[in-house]
Design an enzyme around this catalytic site. Sequence first.
Site, PDB file in Angstrom:
ATOM      1  N   SER A 198       0.835  -1.214   0.000  1.00  0.00           N
ATOM      2  CA  SER A 198       0.000   0.000   0.000  1.00  0.00           C
ATOM      3  C   SER A 198       0.867   1.260   0.000  1.00  0.00           C
ATOM      4  CB  SER A 198      -0.963   0.000   1.187  1.00  0.00           C
ATOM      5  OG  SER A 198      -0.286  -0.208   2.403  1.00  0.00           O
ATOM      6  N   HIS A 217      -2.343  -8.704   2.068  1.00  0.00           N
ATOM      7  CA  HIS A 217      -1.919  -7.466   2.760  1.00  0.00           C
ATOM      8  C   HIS A 217      -2.978  -7.132   3.822  1.00  0.00           C
ATOM      9  CE1 HIS A 217       0.153  -3.805   3.443  1.00  0.00           C
ATOM     10  NE2 HIS A 217      -0.182  -3.103   2.373  1.00  0.00           N
ATOM     11  N   HIS A 224       5.331 -13.031   6.935  1.00  0.00           N
ATOM     12  CA  HIS A 224       5.598 -11.638   6.557  1.00  0.00           C
ATOM     13  C   HIS A 224       6.727 -11.595   5.538  1.00  0.00           C
ATOM     14  CE1 HIS A 224       6.314  -7.304   6.873  1.00  0.00           C
ATOM     15  NE2 HIS A 224       5.061  -7.259   7.288  1.00  0.00           N
ATOM     16  N   ARG A 276       3.695  -5.428  16.657  1.00  0.00           N
ATOM     17  CA  ARG A 276       2.328  -4.896  16.640  1.00  0.00           C
ATOM     18  C   ARG A 276       1.348  -5.955  17.147  1.00  0.00           C
ATOM     19  NH1 ARG A 276       2.145  -3.244  10.437  1.00  0.00           N
ATOM     20  NH2 ARG A 276       2.858  -5.420  10.392  1.00  0.00           N
ATOM     21  N   ASP A 323      -2.136  -8.593  11.795  1.00  0.00           N
ATOM     22  CA  ASP A 323      -3.539  -8.924  11.554  1.00  0.00           C
ATOM     23  C   ASP A 323      -4.042 -10.111  12.376  1.00  0.00           C
ATOM     24  OD1 ASP A 323      -3.707  -6.892   9.571  1.00  0.00           O
ATOM     25  OD2 ASP A 323      -2.655  -8.210   8.189  1.00  0.00           O
TER      26      ASP A 323
HETATM   27  N1  CMX Z   1       0.354 -19.921   5.443  1.00  0.00           N
HETATM   28  C1  CMX Z   1       0.697 -20.850   4.524  1.00  0.00           C
HETATM   29  N2  CMX Z   1       1.724 -20.687   3.659  1.00  0.00           N
HETATM   30  C2  CMX Z   1       2.451 -19.560   3.775  1.00  0.00           C
HETATM   31  C3  CMX Z   1       2.192 -18.590   4.758  1.00  0.00           C
HETATM   32  C4  CMX Z   1       1.075 -18.788   5.606  1.00  0.00           C
HETATM   33  N3  CMX Z   1       0.711 -17.882   6.507  1.00  0.00           N
HETATM   34  N4  CMX Z   1       3.088 -17.585   4.636  1.00  0.00           N
HETATM   35  C5  CMX Z   1       3.902 -17.928   3.602  1.00  0.00           C
HETATM   36  N5  CMX Z   1       3.503 -19.100   3.082  1.00  0.00           N
HETATM   37  C6  CMX Z   1       4.045 -19.780   1.901  1.00  0.00           C
HETATM   38  C7  CMX Z   1       3.909 -18.869   0.688  1.00  0.00           C
HETATM   39  O1  CMX Z   1       2.595 -18.899   0.175  1.00  0.00           O
HETATM   40  C8  CMX Z   1       4.977 -19.435  -0.230  1.00  0.00           C
HETATM   41  O2  CMX Z   1       4.475 -20.620  -0.778  1.00  0.00           O
HETATM   42  P1  CMX Z   1       4.799 -21.028  -2.334  1.00  0.00           P
HETATM   43  O3  CMX Z   1       6.299 -21.046  -2.439  1.00  0.00           O
HETATM   44  O4  CMX Z   1       4.160 -22.354  -2.502  1.00  0.00           O
HETATM   45  O5  CMX Z   1       4.190 -19.935  -3.181  1.00  0.00           O
HETATM   46  C9  CMX Z   1       6.091 -19.796   0.753  1.00  0.00           C
HETATM   47  O6  CMX Z   1       5.439 -19.972   2.031  1.00  0.00           O
HETATM   48  C10 CMX Z   1       7.185 -18.764   0.886  1.00  0.00           C
HETATM   49  O7  CMX Z   1       6.595 -17.526   1.225  1.00  0.00           O
HETATM   50  P2  CMX Z   1       7.414 -16.453   2.100  1.00  0.00           P
HETATM   51  O8  CMX Z   1       8.634 -16.088   1.316  1.00  0.00           O
HETATM   52  O9  CMX Z   1       7.604 -16.970   3.483  1.00  0.00           O
HETATM   53  O10 CMX Z   1       6.403 -15.249   2.216  1.00  0.00           O
HETATM   54  P3  CMX Z   1       6.160 -14.055   1.181  1.00  0.00           P
HETATM   55  O11 CMX Z   1       7.122 -12.961   1.472  1.00  0.00           O
HETATM   56  O12 CMX Z   1       6.092 -14.552  -0.217  1.00  0.00           O
HETATM   57  O13 CMX Z   1       4.681 -13.614   1.575  1.00  0.00           O
HETATM   58  C11 CMX Z   1       2.901 -13.053   3.036  1.00  0.00           C
HETATM   59  C12 CMX Z   1       4.394 -12.904   2.758  1.00  0.00           C
HETATM   60  C13 CMX Z   1       2.527 -12.102   4.176  1.00  0.00           C
HETATM   61  C14 CMX Z   1       2.114 -12.635   1.780  1.00  0.00           C
HETATM   62  C15 CMX Z   1       2.616 -14.543   3.408  1.00  0.00           C
HETATM   63  O14 CMX Z   1       3.302 -14.867   4.598  1.00  0.00           O
HETATM   64  C16 CMX Z   1       1.129 -14.814   3.582  1.00  0.00           C
HETATM   65  O15 CMX Z   1       0.456 -15.104   2.575  1.00  0.00           O
HETATM   66  N6  CMX Z   1       0.580 -14.722   4.832  1.00  0.00           N
HETATM   67  C17 CMX Z   1      -0.840 -14.886   5.060  1.00  0.00           C
HETATM   68  C18 CMX Z   1      -1.571 -13.602   4.695  1.00  0.00           C
HETATM   69  C19 CMX Z   1      -1.299 -12.502   5.694  1.00  0.00           C
HETATM   70  O16 CMX Z   1      -1.396 -12.674   6.903  1.00  0.00           O
HETATM   71  N7  CMX Z   1      -0.995 -11.295   5.184  1.00  0.00           N
HETATM   72  C20 CMX Z   1      -0.848 -10.091   6.040  1.00  0.00           C
HETATM   73  C21 CMX Z   1       0.582  -9.552   6.075  1.00  0.00           C
HETATM   74  C22 CMX Z   1       0.653  -8.312   6.920  1.00  0.00           C
HETATM   75  C23 CMX Z   1      -0.046  -7.144   6.260  1.00  0.00           C
HETATM   76  O17 CMX Z   1       0.396  -6.714   5.201  1.00  0.00           O
HETATM   77  O18 CMX Z   1      -1.072  -6.688   6.772  1.00  0.00           O
END
Ligand code: CMX
Length: 432
Positions: A240, A270, A317, A326, A372
Amino acid sequence: MDSLKQKFAEKALILYKELRAINEEHGDKVMGEVTLNQITGGARGIKMMVWETSQLDAVKGIRFRGYSIPEVKELLPSGPQGEPLPEGLFWLMLTGDIPTEAEVNGLTKDWQNRSEVPKQVYTTLDSLPPDTHPMTQFTIGIMAMQSDSVFDRRYAEGMPKTDHWDAIYEDSMNLIARLPRVAAYIYRRAFKDGEHIPADKSLDWSANFAHMLGSNDEDFRSLMRLYLTIHADHEGGNASAHTVNLVASTLSDPYRSFAAGMNALAGPLHGLANQEVIKWIFEMIEQLGTTTPTKEQIQQYVQETLDARKVIPGYGHAVLREPDPRFTAQRRFAEQYIKDSDLIETVWKIFDVVPPMLEDLGKVKNPWPNVDAHSGALLVHYGFSEYSFYTVLFGVSRALGVLAAGIWTRALGMPLERPKSVTSDWIKEQLK
Ligand code: CMX
């Protein structure tokens, strides 16, 4: 000129000159390198913008102008129960200084004076079906105010480049002042039959927002002060903030750039994760038929979510590699203010269960909870269970950081953002 603007103007001019001189002398210095992983992996860690208001450390978490969340809680002027006033954080982010109580009270007054929302915003929102997602209503509401943009008007009149930051400051302050009214209007029309509550000008920014949403509970006001403080900024690279920065770099005004950023916040990876978390927990409670699931039951439910190839919302994250401070701040709030809540106990049990399970997947870089994971349970406790609204609360808070940073960006005269893309053929060519 108001005192905040005056203080900012003095500091901005100094840094503007300093950065120009540094750039002139050291502009060719190499400050990092880019790997193929970064090109194909969402640009993680690539340094490409200046963001004055906060900095994120993978282990220690967010620092607002160098101050951690516990330090901000201790040092900023606070409400009656000791939670920090977000007005103070905005002052800190913009100037780098901890404000006095008088300065914060002055800012509260200034925002009250700027908070009148143009009528067309309400008529525009009223033309939408009430079940339109609140984040969609939020961005439409913001865009409906755009015709008021001071920057847009003054740019058309031929304002010199040196005045750009001044017009951005005016738009940003007006926008921040009005957002709680727009957000509360959306909440009341979507969930409370359109019975709106007028603003109370005796209250600070957060307490008045709580009041317009429908609560005058002192504990809920405190939660809002904390909530609106800790969600405000997370340096510049998150989706964002970066969107706001990118759009603003075209000299698009703050209404347009902030609305664009809110559309990024509305993605489930996000900010929308805050609604997904509570939805996921409610579905678990319904499926299990109990509000007090055991850790074994939670483990089973987490496994089912992973087996269905879905993410566990509220965990993971892109930058952090430890539990999010947080999250911890919200947990401390719950420990202090809330006794005997099944839902909050469940959030804490999930915290015990999820990280080792994500670690076992062997691919998740950060198995810990993010901001979150906790917020929804606190809001439900105070009667706000309409979770599709939660990302709007996040957005109101995020305005403080991205708009303060946006004023700096303009004051420093940063250019149009334009990184480089490559084709897959180019990558193959490099590897030959
Ligand atoms: N549950 C299951 N799998 C997860 C995961 C979770 N909470 N977090 C990461 N992974 C997976 C990814 O989907 C990715 O899988 P693939 O390789 O099969 O695509 C793998 O682990 C590696 O990901 P990463 O490098 O650890 O994480 P990213 O930097 O790519 O993504 C984030 C970060 C936040 C998008 C991811 O951890 C996620 O999807 N979390 C759940 C959604 C969430 O809570 N988002 C809020 C973030 C905070 C905010 O912005 O408000």
